[in-house]
Scaffold this motif. Structure first.
Motif, PDB file in Angstrom:
ATOM      1  N   SER A   7     -71.771   8.149 -44.421  1.00  0.00           N
ATOM      2  CA  SER A   7     -70.808   8.411 -43.352  1.00  0.00           C
ATOM      3  C   SER A   7     -71.484   8.523 -41.999  1.00  0.00           C
ATOM      4  O   SER A   7     -70.811   8.579 -40.990  1.00  0.00           O
ATOM      5  CB  SER A   7     -70.006   9.682 -43.651  1.00  0.00           C
ATOM      6  N   SER A   8     -72.793   8.559 -41.950  1.00  0.00           N
ATOM      7  CA  SER A   8     -73.463   8.627 -40.646  1.00  0.00           C
ATOM      8  C   SER A   8     -74.884   8.083 -40.723  1.00  0.00           C
ATOM      9  O   SER A   8     -75.825   8.684 -40.235  1.00  0.00           O
ATOM     10  CB  SER A   8     -73.455  10.055 -40.108  1.00  0.00           C
ATOM     11  N   GLY A  57     -78.286   5.416 -30.896  1.00  0.00           N
ATOM     12  CA  GLY A  57     -76.975   5.855 -31.358  1.00  0.00           C
ATOM     13  C   GLY A  57     -77.063   7.161 -32.127  1.00  0.00           C
ATOM     14  O   GLY A  57     -78.147   7.697 -32.381  1.00  0.00           O
ATOM     15  N   SER A  58     -75.909   7.661 -32.502  1.00  0.00           N
ATOM     16  CA  SER A  58     -75.863   8.938 -33.197  1.00  0.00           C
ATOM     17  C   SER A  58     -76.256   8.826 -34.664  1.00  0.00           C
ATOM     18  O   SER A  58     -76.504   9.834 -35.315  1.00  0.00           O
ATOM     19  CB  SER A  58     -74.453   9.532 -33.090  1.00  0.00           C
ATOM     20  N   SER A  59     -76.300   7.621 -35.195  1.00  0.00           N
ATOM     21  CA  SER A  59     -76.665   7.457 -36.599  1.00  0.00           C
ATOM     22  C   SER A  59     -77.770   6.424 -36.744  1.00  0.00           C
ATOM     23  O   SER A  59     -77.800   5.431 -36.038  1.00  0.00           O
ATOM     24  CB  SER A  59     -75.438   7.041 -37.411  1.00  0.00           C
ATOM     25  N   LEU A  60     -78.668   6.696 -37.661  1.00  0.00           N
ATOM     26  CA  LEU A  60     -79.786   5.783 -37.893  1.00  0.00           C
ATOM     27  C   LEU A  60     -79.430   4.775 -38.964  1.00  0.00           C
ATOM     28  O   LEU A  60     -78.989   5.136 -40.040  1.00  0.00           O
ATOM     29  CB  LEU A  60     -81.017   6.567 -38.337  1.00  0.00           C
ATOM     30  N   VAL A  97     -74.266  -2.811 -42.412  1.00  0.00           N
ATOM     31  CA  VAL A  97     -72.944  -2.949 -41.811  1.00  0.00           C
ATOM     32  C   VAL A  97     -72.602  -1.641 -41.121  1.00  0.00           C
ATOM     33  O   VAL A  97     -72.428  -0.612 -41.779  1.00  0.00           O
ATOM     34  CB  VAL A  97     -71.878  -3.297 -42.866  1.00  0.00           C
ATOM     35  N   TRP A  98     -72.503  -1.695 -39.813  1.00  0.00           N
ATOM     36  CA  TRP A  98     -72.237  -0.490 -39.045  1.00  0.00           C
ATOM     37  C   TRP A  98     -70.753  -0.199 -39.017  1.00  0.00           C
ATOM     38  O   TRP A  98     -69.926  -1.096 -39.100  1.00  0.00           O
ATOM     39  CB  TRP A  98     -72.798  -0.657 -37.633  1.00  0.00           C
ATOM     40  N   ALA A 128     -75.902  -2.083 -47.190  1.00  0.00           N
ATOM     41  CA  ALA A 128     -75.858  -0.680 -46.792  1.00  0.00           C
ATOM     42  C   ALA A 128     -74.991  -0.568 -45.564  1.00  0.00           C
ATOM     43  O   ALA A 128     -74.948  -1.472 -44.740  1.00  0.00           O
ATOM     44  CB  ALA A 128     -77.264  -0.153 -46.488  1.00  0.00           C
ATOM     45  N   GLY A 129     -74.292   0.513 -45.451  1.00  0.00           N
ATOM     46  CA  GLY A 129     -73.458   0.648 -44.275  1.00  0.00           C
ATOM     47  C   GLY A 129     -72.876   2.017 -44.122  1.00  0.00           C
ATOM     48  O   GLY A 129     -72.934   2.848 -45.007  1.00  0.00           O
ATOM     49  N   GLU A 130     -72.321   2.207 -42.957  1.00  0.00           N
ATOM     50  CA  GLU A 130     -71.612   3.434 -42.658  1.00  0.00           C
ATOM     51  C   GLU A 130     -70.163   3.265 -43.042  1.00  0.00           C
ATOM     52  O   GLU A 130     -69.613   2.186 -42.980  1.00  0.00           O
ATOM     53  CB  GLU A 130     -71.670   3.704 -41.158  1.00  0.00           C
ATOM     54  N   ARG A 131     -69.553   4.378 -43.357  1.00  0.00           N
ATOM     55  CA  ARG A 131     -68.114   4.386 -43.609  1.00  0.00           C
ATOM     56  C   ARG A 131     -67.434   3.904 -42.340  1.00  0.00           C
ATOM     57  O   ARG A 131     -67.698   4.369 -41.235  1.00  0.00           O
ATOM     58  CB  ARG A 131     -67.674   5.810 -43.941  1.00  0.00           C
TER      59      ARG A 131
END
Length: 137
Positions: A7-8, A57-60, A97-98, A128-131
């Motif tokens: 999620s992040s 950004g806020s997420s790596l 995938v962001w 791999a990706g963020e929600r």
């Protein structure tokens, strides 16, 4: 197909370890492609994509020390011959995938041809990706 959904991004050692476990080798030995497409429908989307790619950004996700990192922008793929981009996708160890708008992402995955390509990728490739959500960034 292997997949890791967070999620992040990759925010702690246990998630990073899980990523490397799925990859089967250290991140530093892996080639990745970053897909920012889903963030573009939001105000400031291009800036959010740049921050994510540059590690600001806020997420790596992109700034993990990959051997190589490329950008795979799905919205341009229909205008490019598949011979120019399919081998790069096939050779990637990870597709990153962001987050963003999941319907927009799904549409461009279909229109670009990536959806059709995914089943033919080897099990050694990782997605791999963020929600995806309306508050990603």
């Amino acid at each position: 197909m292997k997949a890791l959904l967070t999620s992040s991004g990759i925010q702690n050692c246990s998630i990073r370890d899980a990523l490397e476990d799925l990859l089967g080798k250290p991140i530093a030995e892996c080639d990745a492609l970053f897909i920012p497409t889903a963030v573009y429908p939001f105000p400031g989307g291009p800036g959010m994509a740049w921050r994510a790619l540059s590690g600001r950004g806020s997420s790596l996700l992109a700034d993990l020390g990959w051997k190589s990192l490329g950008v795979l922008e799905l919205s341009v793929l229909p205008s490019i011959e598949e011979a120019a981009w399919v081998p790069t996708v096939r050779d990637a160890d990870a597709l990153l995938v962001w987050g963003g708008d999941p319907l927009f992402l799904a549409e461009w995955m279909r229109r670009s041809g990536l959806t059709g390509l995914l089943p033919s990728l080897t099990d050694s490739s990782l997605r791999a990706g963020e929600r995806a959500s309306s508050t990603s960034g």
